[in-house]
Scaffold this active site. Structure first.
Site, short mmCIF file in Angstrom:
data_model
loop_
_atom_site.label_atom_id
_atom_site.label_comp_id
_atom_site.label_asym_id
_atom_site.label_seq_id
_atom_site.Cartn_x
_atom_site.Cartn_y
_atom_site.Cartn_z
CD1 TRP A 119 0.06 1.03 -5.63
CD2 TRP A 119 -1.88 0.90 -6.74
NE1 TRP A 119 0.16 0.03 -6.57
CE2 TRP A 119 -1.00 -0.07 -7.27
CE3 TRP A 119 -3.16 1.03 -7.30
CZ2 TRP A 119 -1.37 -0.93 -8.32
CZ3 TRP A 119 -3.53 0.18 -8.35
CH2 TRP A 119 -2.63 -0.80 -8.84
CG ASP A 146 -0.91 -7.56 -4.10
OD1 ASP A 146 -1.27 -7.60 -2.91
OD2 ASP A 146 -1.09 -6.59 -4.84
CE LYS A 206 0.62 -4.78 -7.24
NZ LYS A 206 -0.82 -4.76 -7.33
CG ASP A 234 -0.75 -3.84 0.11
OD1 ASP A 234 -0.60 -5.06 0.30
OD2 ASP A 234 -1.80 -3.37 -0.38
CD GLU A 270 -0.69 0.51 -1.68
OE1 GLU A 270 -1.59 1.33 -1.97
OE2 GLU A 270 -0.90 -0.69 -1.45
CG HIS A 301 1.92 -4.00 -2.58
ND1 HIS A 301 1.50 -2.74 -2.92
CD2 HIS A 301 0.86 -4.81 -2.83
CE1 HIS A 301 0.26 -2.77 -3.34
NE2 HIS A 301 -0.17 -4.02 -3.29
CG ASP A 312 -5.65 -3.00 -0.34
OD1 ASP A 312 -6.75 -3.28 -0.87
OD2 ASP A 312 -4.64 -2.67 -0.99
CG HIS A 348 -3.09 -0.43 1.89
ND1 HIS A 348 -3.25 -0.24 0.54
CD2 HIS A 348 -3.75 0.58 2.49
CE1 HIS A 348 -3.94 0.87 0.35
NE2 HIS A 348 -4.25 1.40 1.51
CG ASP A 403 -5.26 -7.43 -2.58
OD1 ASP A 403 -4.81 -6.71 -1.69
OD2 ASP A 403 -4.90 -7.34 -3.78
C1 RNT Z 1 -3.04 -2.32 -5.37
C2 RNT Z 1 -2.89 -1.57 -4.10
C3 RNT Z 1 -3.96 -0.56 -3.82
C4 RNT Z 1 -5.36 -1.05 -4.13
C5 RNT Z 1 -6.46 -0.14 -3.64
C6 RNT Z 1 -7.76 -0.44 -4.28
O1 RNT Z 1 -2.13 -3.33 -5.52
O2 RNT Z 1 -2.77 -2.46 -3.04
O3 RNT Z 1 -3.86 -0.14 -2.51
O4 RNT Z 1 -5.58 -2.33 -3.62
O5 RNT Z 1 -6.09 1.17 -3.80
ZN ZN Z 2 -2.77 -1.57 -1.07
#
Ligand code: RNT
Ligand code: ZN
Length: 423
Positions: free
Chosen positions: A189, A298, A232, A263, A230, A266, A330, A290, A300
């Site tokens: 990523w 996003d 985004k 993810d 990955e 994303h 994640d 993720h 998290d």
């Molecule tokens: C960031 C991505 C990525 C990170 C990690 C730390 O937007 O989601 O995966 O969260 O690699």
């Molecule tokens: Zn991620």
């Protein structure tokens, strides 16, 4: 009545109830025990890493918010916190490590210079704890990522630095996979993108494709190492353009035979990854997830047992994809006890999988194929009041981890004894 007896009684009744529905509960628990969730190291220290003392997440379009006391400041502290979290998590799992969590013995090592020796102590720790390992290049929180571009940078020096980092990461992961006897998934990523509207959307993407091709030029045995990419939608500071968009990596993964990493945070806010699994798996052998919880963006947040988490697990199980989907977590919340965050998020992932394994999938498909959508809707609702909790409690007892009502006490005690003493 003793607690154990109570759990057993409830379990027997639940088992009977599920078998009336055509579900074999013991079989579901056996299948569950085989699923390894990749637990991310970065919940323990807000994505800081150990390149230098007091490192913190900088740049890269991601952000950990909150300042709850007790975050891990050293490798030993992080391992001790992970040990505690693992005591509360049923099953055998994996550790997902970022390259910035290297063990450099106190001497700074540049990211393009990292070697297996900087990760050997992690491999040993994983071996001891019977954990597989996954790995990640760290393309953020670094001066060479400060102007927002890494593998798609126009600057040859910057691009080559990150290419060398990527190559080094794959070699390290290959050795992790070899030593631990299970392939290490390396997830790429990068934060690359523009805050404001660019003229040229094409050139950075061409550069990214070239950089990745260079990184992946060396073939590595998939028995030891697998590559994932990955995408985004946007990040802080890359609101208008992200080089590694979904379409970019979808095309890249399909054309190069790589894993795509989905993810949950994303995509556009109403878009869900649960609906993407069966689409991308029509064209890809394997994918990485993720699992995260976006709240309006996003963000998290810690994963909870919400509809989307359940839908993700349902799609994995109903599609018979357990062998093709690598489940990674994640999330990183710095506003609550970080060990509890790991425990809650990981246990919820496992609960969602158990719920999905407790569905009478064949029967449900039959009803749908018969066109009986009335029964389908009724069955969905019936499933919601099935005695799932009794099966979950039994699974926790079987796996020798505390039940829902008990783990928090242990974590609070750990906070009192250990986390709270970290200045
Ligand atoms: C960031 C991505 C990525 C990170 C990690 C730390 O937007 O989601 O995966 O969260 O690699
Ligand atoms: Zn991620």
């Amino acid at each position: 009545m003793s607690n154990e007896k109570r759990v057993e009684n409830a379990y027997e009744i639940a088992k009977d109830r599920y078998s009336q529905m055509g579900v074999d509960v013991d079989r579901a628990m056996e299948r569950l025990a085989d699923i390894a969730v990749s637990i991310h190291c970065w919940q323990g220290d807000d994505v800081g890493g150990f390149e230098r003392a007091g490192a913190s997440l900088e740049g890269g379009g991601i952000q950990a918010t909150g300042n709850y006391p007790g975050k891990a400041r050293t490798i030993d502290e992080l391992r001790s916190d992970l040990d505690k979290a693992l005591e509360m998590i049923p099953g055998s799992h994996r550790l997902n490590l970022h390259a910035s969590y290297l063990d450099n013995g106190g001497t700074h090592v540049e990211r393009d210079q990292i070697e297996i020796k900087h990760f050997q102590s992690w491999i040993d720790w994983c071996k001891q704890n019977k954990l597989g390992m996954d790995f990640n290049p760290s393309c953020f929180s670094h001066p060479k990522a400060a102007d927002g571009f890494t593998l798609s940078s126009i600057d040859d020096g910057i691009r080559n630095f990150w290419i060398d980092h990527g190559i080094a990461c794959r070699k390290i992961a290959e050795e992790m996979g070899r030593q631990l006897g299970t392939p290490s998934v390396v997830n790429f990523w990068i934060p690359d993108g523009y805050k404001d509207i660019p003229v040229d959307r094409k050139a950075p993407r061409e550069r990214l494709a070239n950089s990745l091709d260079t990184i992946f030029a060396e073939k590595i045995d998939p028995k030891f190492e697998l590559d994932a990419v990955e995408s985004k939608l946007f990040g802080i500071g890359s609101e208008s353009y992200v080089t590694g968009s979904h379409e970019f990596y979808m095309g890249y993964a399909v054309s190069r035979g790589k894993l795509l990493c989905l993810d949950a945070g994303h995509y556009h806010p109403t878009e869900v990854i649960s609906d993407k699994l069966s689409s991308v798996l029509t064209f890809l052998d394997e994918i990485l997830l993720h699992v995260s919880r976006p709240v309006r963006w996003d963000s998290d947040h810690v994963v909870i047992l919400d509809d989307e988490l359940r839908a993700i697990a349902q799609q994995i199980v109903r599609g018979d994809y357990l062998d093709r989907v690598h489940i990674g977590l994640d999330f990183f919340d710095a506003s609550i006890n970080r060990v509890a965050a790991w425990v809650i998020g990981t246990r919820c992932m496992i609960k969602a999988l158990l719920l999905a394994l407790l569905e009478p999938v064949e029967k449900m498909k039959q009803i749908e194929n018969d066109g009986d959508y009335t029964s389908r809707l009724a069955l969905f609702e019936e499933l919601k009041t099935m005695p799932f909790g009794a099966v979950w409690d039994h699974y926790c007892v079987k796996k020798d981890v505390p039940q829902e009502a008990d783990w928090l006490k242990a974590v609070k005690q750990y906070e009192k004894d250990v986390l709270g003493k970290r200045a």
